[in-house]
Structure formats: structure tokens, C-alpha cells
Design a protein around this motif. Structure first.
Motif, mmCIF file in Angstrom:
data_model
loop_
_atom_site.group_PDB
_atom_site.id
_atom_site.type_symbol
_atom_site.label_atom_id
_atom_site.label_comp_id
_atom_site.label_asym_id
_atom_site.label_seq_id
_atom_site.Cartn_x
_atom_site.Cartn_y
_atom_site.Cartn_z
ATOM 1 N N LYS A 4 0.826 -1.206 0.000
ATOM 2 C CA LYS A 4 0.000 0.000 0.000
ATOM 3 C C LYS A 4 0.861 1.259 0.000
ATOM 4 C CE LYS A 4 -4.037 -2.020 2.297
ATOM 5 N NZ LYS A 4 -4.895 -1.989 3.508
ATOM 6 N N ALA A 5 1.969 1.228 0.743
ATOM 7 C CA ALA A 5 2.866 2.382 0.757
ATOM 8 C C ALA A 5 3.452 2.642 -0.626
ATOM 9 C CB ALA A 5 3.986 2.156 1.779
ATOM 10 N N THR B 73 1.578 14.916 -6.338
ATOM 11 C CA THR B 73 1.099 15.361 -5.041
ATOM 12 C C THR B 73 1.912 14.675 -3.944
ATOM 13 O OG1 THR B 73 -0.584 13.606 -5.036
ATOM 14 C CG2 THR B 73 -1.258 15.785 -5.841
ATOM 15 N N VAL B 74 1.977 15.293 -2.791
ATOM 16 C CA VAL B 74 2.759 14.743 -1.676
ATOM 17 C C VAL B 74 2.095 13.459 -1.183
ATOM 18 C CG1 VAL B 74 3.655 15.175 0.634
ATOM 19 C CG2 VAL B 74 3.530 17.047 -1.027
ATOM 20 N N PRO B 75 2.804 12.314 -1.194
ATOM 21 C CA PRO B 75 2.209 11.033 -0.764
ATOM 22 C C PRO B 75 2.180 10.912 0.751
ATOM 23 C CG PRO B 75 4.450 10.660 -1.489
ATOM 24 C CD PRO B 75 4.184 12.132 -1.704
ATOM 25 N N THR B 76 1.262 11.618 1.381
ATOM 26 C CA THR B 76 1.235 11.653 2.842
ATOM 27 C C THR B 76 0.818 10.324 3.456
ATOM 28 O OG1 THR B 76 -1.015 12.534 2.674
ATOM 29 C CG2 THR B 76 0.771 14.124 2.914
ATOM 30 N N ALA B 77 -0.061 9.585 2.776
ATOM 31 C CA ALA B 77 -0.573 8.339 3.364
ATOM 32 C C ALA B 77 0.474 7.246 3.416
ATOM 33 C CB ALA B 77 -1.789 7.855 2.574
ATOM 34 N N ALA B 78 1.543 7.351 2.623
ATOM 35 C CA ALA B 78 2.555 6.297 2.598
ATOM 36 C C ALA B 78 3.250 6.155 3.946
ATOM 37 C CB ALA B 78 3.582 6.594 1.500
ATOM 38 N N GLU B 79 3.433 7.261 4.661
ATOM 39 C CA GLU B 79 4.105 7.196 5.952
ATOM 40 C C GLU B 79 3.302 6.371 6.953
ATOM 41 O OE1 GLU B 79 4.990 11.077 7.344
ATOM 42 O OE2 GLU B 79 6.001 11.712 5.502
ATOM 43 N N THR C 167 11.355 0.051 1.104
ATOM 44 C CA THR C 167 10.182 0.915 0.923
ATOM 45 C C THR C 167 10.382 2.253 1.613
ATOM 46 O OG1 THR C 167 8.765 -1.055 0.830
ATOM 47 C CG2 THR C 167 7.696 1.052 1.233
ATOM 48 N N GLU C 168 10.983 2.221 2.785
ATOM 49 C CA GLU C 168 11.241 3.472 3.504
ATOM 50 C C GLU C 168 12.243 4.345 2.745
ATOM 51 O OE1 GLU C 168 12.010 4.850 8.134
ATOM 52 O OE2 GLU C 168 12.525 2.814 7.483
ATOM 53 N N GLY D 273 -1.594 6.570 12.506
ATOM 54 C CA GLY D 273 -1.931 5.379 11.741
ATOM 55 C C GLY D 273 -2.073 4.160 12.645
ATOM 56 N N LEU D 274 -1.183 4.057 13.630
ATOM 57 C CA LEU D 274 -1.279 2.938 14.561
ATOM 58 C C LEU D 274 -2.550 3.042 15.412
ATOM 59 C CD1 LEU D 274 2.428 2.845 15.758
ATOM 60 C CD2 LEU D 274 1.345 1.504 13.959
#
Length: 509
Positions: A347-348, A360-366, A414-415, A480-481
């Protein structure tokens, strides 16, 4: 009689085979034509821009052919007009960047080589009639040797190799032909003019008639490669653990889905294509969202990290098809943690790819990366306890430990990819959008106070509290957690109940 009868039968059999072959020729010819037609159709369907490119090349050649068809133009350039046609043939490429790069290389190389050739001709005249050919030969040898050696430098090889070849060719032609031709300046002027005309025609047609931008192709290829890795990681849990679907049936490994998960293999060999596109993109002018001095080198960095992740996925795919598998009971213990790690990593990567596509800034990946790290901690704990329980048979742990280590490496890759994409976003200044609202799925948000409620043990009423997190630069991703662990809480509202002490009316994460 028997011998003659056998000979006649053999002759009849050969004639029958020959006649059958002749009668089958039309059908074979038809099948061949249909096969070629299907290949042509598939080639055009894979990338319709190929048809457009073919038409553009034909248009450019037709335009420069006018120098031969019209007498006034032919009288000005003469036989040198053929150089315009040859320039179109060798310069016109599929993308604007490749065409512009070749055109500029050819134009500058022709200009420099022509000027040096004329200078060498005049210098050789000072040596007299006997020394002129000797001096010209020495000059041709020196410049050809130096230019050829220069082509071995990586920087020159990548961007100016074609220009160096044209430089050697033009200098040799002008220098050698100038020995027998008196009007050397006229010859150099005609060749330079026709080459510039041919190159300009290629560039104009390439830019203004259905342009194909190498930078845009590199941009899309980078996102597509990450999506291919995401496809595999999101389906890894079902492939490796054989998860059951919601209807209770077992997971089926059909061929179509298996081929779908094998798409990542193309990422392993994408380095050459990415480097070529990046090289061509540097020549292109500003277009669309890509400005002057766009950081194309950052795309190569992202591509390298993506391939590094693809190598780990290749090893992970080997674990799926391995003959040595851990016991089913043992695999069930780590199924949840491993599935979470692979799913959230996928998903990230998908969010990062979407961020690149839309700039666009991928904010959800974090958030997904943090959840995958939490799954990594759970996996480590599960493995420690499982090893202590099954200490008698360590061989059963080895396949699972291999999968676990590969998933940990994938999370690390991924990170790194996320850091590289965020660096690209800062450099190019990607747009920042509200992660809770997307053009595809708009949501109506209510912002304001939350009325107090009282907790009781009665399950008569249920209220589902949803916490929306806006993750931006400098904010924490621990939300997210919290989103993952929050549950529906059974509560019963009481009339005239005072607010609980310590409860905040406004909740922001």
C-alpha cells in the motif's frame, strides 16, 4: 509384378503428398497473412504513438524533399540538398528529447568540424603542393584519434557520442574533399545549411505534431514500476499462506493472477530504459508540469531503489515456489504479521506511485510504513516465542526466518523509496492535498465538538468513533497505529449527564 506394383504405389503416394502440399499453399498463405496482420495490430495497440511517429517521419521527409523537387531551391543548394534528406533519416527519433539531442549534436558537430576543416585546408596550402596532402593526412589522423578516444569518457558517451561521430565524419569529408575542390567555403556552407534545415525540420515536426516527451515517459515508468511491486506485495499473503476468502473457500492460484503477480520481473531490467529516458529528457524544453532543469537524476535514484526492492521480491517469490516449506501450524503463527508487513508495504508503494503520477505529496505512505514496522515488531516477538516452543526442530524455522528477513529488507527498501520520493516532492514542489478528500471519493467532513458520552457495560447502543488524521510535513505518523487499533465502544447515553472530567470536547490527531 509385386516389385512393379510397389513402385507404382510409392509413386502414387509421392504424387498425392505433392498435390496435398500444393492444395494447402493458399491456406498456409492466408494463415501467414493473418499472423502478420495480428502482429501489426498488436504492435499498434501496445503503443498507438508508433503510428503517429511513422506519419511524422513521412511528413518531415516530404518537406525536405522539396529541395530536390523545386528548381529554385535546387539551384541554391545543388546536390548538397541530399544532406537534408539524410539528416531527417538519421536524426528523427521517437521522442522529442532524442530528436532534439541528435539534432543539436549534429548541428554543433557539423559547424565545428566544418570550421576546422576549412582552417586545416588553408593551413595545408602553406606547406606547398607537395606538403599539402601530407599535412592534411597528419591533421586527419590526430583529430580522428583524439575524438575517438574522447568517446570513451562516460559523460561524453552518454550525451555527445553521436556528435563526436558526426564531427569525425564531417571533418574528414571537408578536409579530404577540399584537396580536390577549389570552392571549399561554398561546399562547407551548403552542407552546413542543408544539415541545419533537415535538423530544424525534425525538431519542429517532433515538437508541434503530437509530441512524445521522454521526461513524461520516465515519470510514468517510475510510477508503473512501483505499482508492479505493490501488486506482488499485496497478493503475497494469499500466495504464500493460502488464505481463505470471506466465503470460506480456499485461495485459488489461477494462472491469470499468477501472471499478474509476476509483472515485477520487468522492473529488474528497467535500468537501461530509465537511463536512456533520463538522458533524452535533459534535452527537452519546458513542457507540462516539467520545468527547466527538472531533477531527472532523482528519478534514476528512485529507479535504483525500486530495483533493489524488486531483487528482494524475486527472492521472496522463490520462497513461495520452494520445495522446502514450514509446517502449516507454524506458518499460521506468523501469518498475520507477515501479511500485515507485505500488505502495508504494498500500500505504501502504491501511494508513492500515485503521488508521483499526480505530482502530489504522498502523505498516506508514511502511515502504511509505520503500520508495517509495527507488524515487523509483532513478527519478531512471534518468532522468538515460536523458536522457544519448537526448539527441537530448528529446520522448520529456517524457511519462515528467510521470509521474515526478506520482508524486513523490503520494508527498509520501501522506507528508502519514500525518502527519495519525498525529496523529489520537495525539489519539484508537489501539491499538498487533504488526504481525507480525493477527486474519486469525496467525503463530507464534520469538524467541531464531540458531545460527551458515558461508558457503561450495557451493550444496548454502539457508537463508532472515527479519527481522521491529516498527515503533513513535520507531523507524527503514530495516528496510523491508533487508527488501526481503535474499536467500536459500547456506550449508553444518559439524560442530564454532566461531562466526564478530563474528557476533551475537541479531538485532533
Amino acid at each position: 509384378m509385386e516389385i512393379g506394383s510397389a513402385a507404382n504405389q510409392e509413386k502414387a503416394g509421392v504424387m498425392s503428398l505433392g498435390w496435398s502440399w500444393i492444395m494447402g499453399l493458399p491456406k498456409k498463405f492466408q494463415e501467414k497473412v493473418v499472423g502478420v496482420a495480428n502482429k501489426i495490430k498488436k504492435l499498434a495497440k501496445d503503443d498507438p504513438r508508433r503510428i503517429t511517429h511513422s506519419i511524422k517521419v513521412g511528413l518531415a521527409l516530404s518537406l525536405v524533399s522539396l529541395f530536390y523537387y523545386f528548381r529554385p531551391l535546387y539551384d541554391d543548394f545543388g546536390d548538397a540538398a541530399i544532406w537534408a534528406v539524410l539528416t531527417v533519416v538519421v536524426v528523427f527519433e521517437f521522442s522529442v528529447g532524442a530528436t532534439l539531442g541528435k539534432g543539436i549534436n549534429r548541428g554543433i558537430a557539423t559547424l565545428c568540424a566544418g570550421a576546422l576543416g576549412v582552417g586545416a585546408h588553408h593551413l595545408a596550402n602553406l606547406a606547398g603542393e607537395d606538403g599539402e596532402p601530407i599535412l592534411l593526412g597528419i591533421l586527419v589522423f590526430i583529430l580522428a584519434a583524439v575524438s575517438t578516444y574522447t568517446r570513451f569518457f562516460p559523460g561524453i558517451k552518454a550525451r555527445y557520442d553521436y556528435g563526436m561521430v558526426i564531427f569525425i565524419l564531417t571533418f574528414s569529408l571537408v578536409t579530404v574533399s577540399g584537396y580536390r575542390i577549389e570552392k571549399i567555403l561554398v561546399l562547407a556552407h551548403q552542407r552546413l545549411s542543408t544539415i541545419l534545415i533537415g535538423g530544424s525540420t525534425c525538431v519542429i515536426v517532433s515538437i508541434f505534431v503530437c509530441p512524445v516527451w521522454a521526461g513524461e515517459d520516465l515519470h510514468k515508468l517510475t510510477a508503473l514500476n512501483m505499482e508492479k511491486l505493490a501488486d506482488f506485495l499485496e497478493g503475497f499473503g494469499g500466495e504464500y499462506f493460502g488464505q481463505e476468502r470471506d466465503d470460506g473457500e480456499s485461495f485459488v492460484k489461477d494462472d491469470n493472477k499468477k501472471m499478474f503477480h509476476q509483472a515485477y520481473k520487468s522492473v529488474l531490467n528497467s535500468k537501461t530504459a530509465e537511463e536512456s529516458l533520463a538522458n533524452f529528457a535533459r534535452w527537452e524544453p519546458c513542457h507540462g508540469s516539467f520545468g527547466f532543469r527538472h531533477p531527472w537524476q532523482q528519478y534514476l535514484k528512485i529507479g535504483g531503489l525500486t530495483r533493489q526492492c524488486a531483487y528482494q521480491i524475486e527472492a521472496l517469490n522463490g520462497c513461495i515456489n520452494s520445495d522446502i516449506q514450514a509446517p502449516t501450524e507454524f506458518k499460521k503463527k506468523i501469518q498475520e504479521a507477515c501479511t500485515k508487513m507485505s500488505m502495508e508495504s504494498g500500500k505504501a508503494l502504491r501511494d508513492l506511485a500515485q503521488g508521483i503520477r499526480t505530482m502530489t505529496v504522498p502523505t498516506a505512505a508514511e502511515i502504511h510504513i509505520e503500520i508495517s514496522k509495527a507488524g515487523e515488531d509483532d513478527l519478531k516477538t512471534t518468532l522468538k516465542s515460536a523458536v522457544l516452543e519448537d526448539i527441537d526442530d530448528l529446520l522448520d524455522v529456517i524457511p519462515v526466518a528467510t521470509v521474515a528477513s526478506l520482508l524486513v529488507e523490503i520494508i527498509s527498501c520501501t522506507e528508502k523509496i519514500a525518502d527519495a520520493v519525498n525529496e523529489l516532492a520537495r525539489t519539484v514542489k508537489f501539491k499538498t492535498i487533504d488526504p481525507t478528500v480525493t477527486p474519486e471519493k469525496p467525503h463530507l467532513l464534520h469538524r467541531g465538538s464531540v458531545q460527551p458520552v458515558c461508558f457503561t457495560d450495557s451493550p444496548e447502543h454502539h457508537v463508532c468513533v472515527t479519527v481522521l488524521s491529516e498527515i503533513g510535513q513535520g507531523t507524527t505518523t503514530l495516528a496510523g497505529l491508533f487508527l488501526e487499533r481503535i474499536n467500536s465502544v459500547p456506550i449508553t447515553p444518559r439524560e442530564n449527564q454532566e461531562p466526564l472530567k478530563g474528557m476533551r470536547h475537541d479531538l485532533e490527531v
